[in-house]
Design an enzyme around this catalytic site. Structure first.
Site, short mmCIF file in Angstrom:
data_model
loop_
_atom_site.label_atom_id
_atom_site.label_comp_id
_atom_site.label_asym_id
_atom_site.label_seq_id
_atom_site.Cartn_x
_atom_site.Cartn_y
_atom_site.Cartn_z
N ASP A 1 31.58 35.56 46.08
CA ASP A 1 32.96 34.72 46.10
C ASP A 1 32.29 33.55 45.43
O ASP A 1 31.50 32.73 46.11
CB ASP A 1 33.65 34.69 47.43
CG ASP A 1 34.66 33.75 47.25
OD1 ASP A 1 35.02 32.88 46.42
OD2 ASP A 1 35.63 33.72 48.13
N VAL A 2 32.81 33.17 44.35
CA VAL A 2 32.04 32.10 43.44
C VAL A 2 32.35 30.57 44.25
O VAL A 2 31.90 29.74 44.09
CB VAL A 2 32.62 31.72 42.14
CG1 VAL A 2 32.28 33.14 41.41
CG2 VAL A 2 34.17 31.73 41.86
N ASN B 1 31.91 33.46 34.75
CA ASN B 1 32.98 34.07 34.01
C ASN B 1 34.44 34.01 34.81
O ASN B 1 35.36 33.99 34.55
CB ASN B 1 32.60 35.47 33.53
CG ASN B 1 33.90 36.32 33.05
OD1 ASN B 1 34.69 36.13 32.45
ND2 ASN B 1 34.41 37.10 34.49
N MET C 1 37.36 40.26 31.13
CA MET C 1 36.14 40.04 30.10
C MET C 1 34.80 40.11 30.95
O MET C 1 34.01 40.53 30.13
CB MET C 1 36.44 38.51 30.12
CG MET C 1 37.17 37.85 28.78
SD MET C 1 37.23 36.14 28.77
CE MET C 1 39.10 36.18 28.61
N LYS D 1 39.37 23.95 33.59
CA LYS D 1 38.85 24.29 32.22
C LYS D 1 38.26 23.30 31.58
O LYS D 1 37.29 23.41 30.84
CB LYS D 1 39.66 25.17 31.45
CG LYS D 1 40.22 26.55 32.22
CD LYS D 1 38.74 27.67 32.33
CE LYS D 1 39.25 28.73 33.17
NZ LYS D 1 38.13 29.66 33.32
N ASP E 1 31.53 40.14 42.00
CA ASP E 1 32.73 40.12 42.11
C ASP E 1 33.36 39.85 43.58
O ASP E 1 32.31 40.43 44.43
CB ASP E 1 33.67 40.95 41.43
CG ASP E 1 34.96 40.79 40.71
OD1 ASP E 1 35.04 40.32 39.65
OD2 ASP E 1 35.98 40.35 41.81
N TYR F 1 44.93 24.63 35.93
CA TYR F 1 44.17 25.49 35.32
C TYR F 1 43.44 24.70 34.21
O TYR F 1 42.18 24.76 33.84
CB TYR F 1 44.90 26.59 34.67
CG TYR F 1 44.19 27.83 33.92
CD1 TYR F 1 43.36 28.61 34.38
CD2 TYR F 1 44.18 27.84 32.51
CE1 TYR F 1 42.67 29.38 33.81
CE2 TYR F 1 43.55 28.79 31.66
CZ TYR F 1 42.41 29.48 32.58
OH TYR F 1 41.99 30.53 31.90
N THR G 1 43.69 40.85 29.33
CA THR G 1 42.94 41.25 30.26
C THR G 1 43.93 41.61 31.61
O THR G 1 45.26 41.30 31.39
CB THR G 1 42.01 40.42 30.88
OG1 THR G 1 42.72 39.24 31.15
CG2 THR G 1 41.06 39.97 29.73
N1 NAD Z 1 42.48 36.45 29.62
C1 NAD Z 1 42.64 35.25 29.00
O1 NAD Z 1 43.64 35.22 28.01
C2 NAD Z 1 41.85 34.22 29.17
C3 NAD Z 1 41.77 33.06 28.18
C4 NAD Z 1 40.85 31.91 28.38
C5 NAD Z 1 40.01 31.98 29.39
N2 NAD Z 1 40.02 32.86 30.44
C6 NAD Z 1 38.92 32.98 31.55
O2 NAD Z 1 38.14 34.10 31.14
C7 NAD Z 1 37.57 34.25 32.58
C8 NAD Z 1 37.75 35.99 32.84
O3 NAD Z 1 39.29 36.11 32.77
P1 NAD Z 1 40.07 37.37 32.67
O4 NAD Z 1 41.04 37.20 31.67
O5 NAD Z 1 39.01 38.69 32.30
O6 NAD Z 1 40.48 37.52 34.21
P2 NAD Z 1 40.85 38.75 35.11
O7 NAD Z 1 41.76 38.25 36.18
O8 NAD Z 1 41.24 39.93 34.35
O9 NAD Z 1 39.11 39.10 35.96
C9 NAD Z 1 38.79 37.86 36.67
C10 NAD Z 1 37.87 38.58 37.45
O10 NAD Z 1 37.43 37.55 38.39
C11 NAD Z 1 37.28 37.83 39.75
N3 NAD Z 1 37.47 36.75 40.66
C12 NAD Z 1 38.57 36.03 40.91
N4 NAD Z 1 38.34 35.01 41.87
C13 NAD Z 1 36.89 35.47 42.03
C14 NAD Z 1 36.16 34.60 43.38
N5 NAD Z 1 36.56 33.54 43.93
N6 NAD Z 1 34.81 34.87 43.22
C15 NAD Z 1 34.51 35.85 42.14
N7 NAD Z 1 35.23 36.78 41.41
C16 NAD Z 1 36.64 36.22 41.60
C17 NAD Z 1 38.41 38.76 39.87
O11 NAD Z 1 38.19 39.65 41.08
C18 NAD Z 1 38.36 39.50 38.39
O12 NAD Z 1 37.48 40.75 38.66
C19 NAD Z 1 38.35 33.34 33.41
O13 NAD Z 1 37.48 32.43 33.79
C20 NAD Z 1 39.55 33.06 32.75
O14 NAD Z 1 39.94 31.83 33.24
C21 NAD Z 1 40.68 34.11 30.22
#
Ligand code: NAD
Length: 250
Positions: free
Chosen positions: A64-65, A91, A19, A160, A38, A156, A191
């Protein structure tokens, strides 16, 4: 460039994949200068190079967040490179699917550190820069599982849920300064997090509970982020915005 974010500067965490990647591209297409961040450096730099090749403006910063220092440096990069910060997209996130008894303290602490503390630190670092600029928009990515329950995913869901309410707290606190803060609650989105981290049976079960009967696309979340980031959302703060194919309505 259609320019819905023309002249704005956006910082996005977790922009290398999924995302965050789609949000960085969408915001750049709409004219924002994007600071993509990232922990994955190669993938993040590749994204920035793609945006720049298409005529957009973007810079990569390793963030790193969970690190307050990294956050300060990322905000400084936005201000020193593009002059200000208007938009923050919190994100970055990680998933864990264990229930209460199977969630070790280590899993709990890690998930809370990235998802909840990471979002808090992002707001804390960005708000002073936004204040100097006379306002801004913060978009915190929560989840449908920050609103409702499921079997498992204890840490999780807690992380959230914390994002959902810290968003409202910050929205109330900073409304008078022109800083809007909203949360976005995606349903299941295709994703790397889902493809690599969620078992097929669970994906099928969530899709079965989703009235639209399919997973969402990262671009469909990016469109909501774009709206909340833009001046079109000028009277929108403290809200929670579903991008879930009807999951919560069922
Ligand atoms: N995919 C889903 O179904 C879904 C649903 C609801 C919410 N979300 C939320 O959406 C957001 C994005 O999710 P996604 O599905 O794209 O995930 P993803 O795993 O595909 O991508 C997440 C990104 O965050 C980065 N990341 C992880 N830990 C980190 C850190 N400590 N510091 C900086 N960057 C870091 C990763 O390297 C990656 O590039 C997340 O917060 C996730 O919880 C995802």
């Amino acid at each position: 460039m259609s320019g819905r974010l023309s002249g704005k500067v956006a910082l996005i965490s977790g922009a290398a994949l999924g995302m965050g990647f789609a949000e960085a591209q969408r915001l750049a297409i709409e004219g924002a200068c994007v600071v993509a961040s990232d922990i994955l450096v190669d993938e993040g730099e590749q994204l920035v190079s793609e945006i720049c090749k298409s005529g957009g403006k973007a810079t990569f910063v390793k963030l790193d967040v969970t690190s307050e220092t990294d956050w300060q440096e990322a905000v400084e990069t936005a201000v020193s490179t593009y002059g200000k910060l208007d938009i923050l997209v919190n994100n970055a996130g990680i998933v864990a699917l264990e229930g209460v008894e199977d969630t070790t303290l280590e899993i709990w602490n890690k998930v809370m550190a990235v998802n909840s503390t990471g979002t808090f630190l992002g707001m804390k670092a960005a708000i002073p820069a936004m204040r100097k600029n006379g306002g801004g928009s913060i978009i915190n990515i929560s989840s449908v599982w920050g609103i409702t329950g499921t079997a498992g995913a204890t840490a999780y869901q807690a992380s959230k849920g914390a994002i959902r309410t810290m968003t409202k707290s910050a929205a109330v606190q900073y409304a008078a300064e022109g800083i809007r803060v909203n949360s976005v609650h995606p349903g299941i989105i295709t994703t790397p997090m889902v493809v690599e981290g969620v078992p097929d049976e669970m994906r099928e079960s969530v899709v079965a509970q989703t009235p639209m009967g399919r997973e969402g696309l990262p671009e469909e979340v990016a469109n909501m982020v774009l709206f909340l980031a833009s001046d079109e959302a000028s009277y929108v703060t403290g809200g929670e915005y579903l991008v879930d194919g009807g999951y919560i309505a069922l």
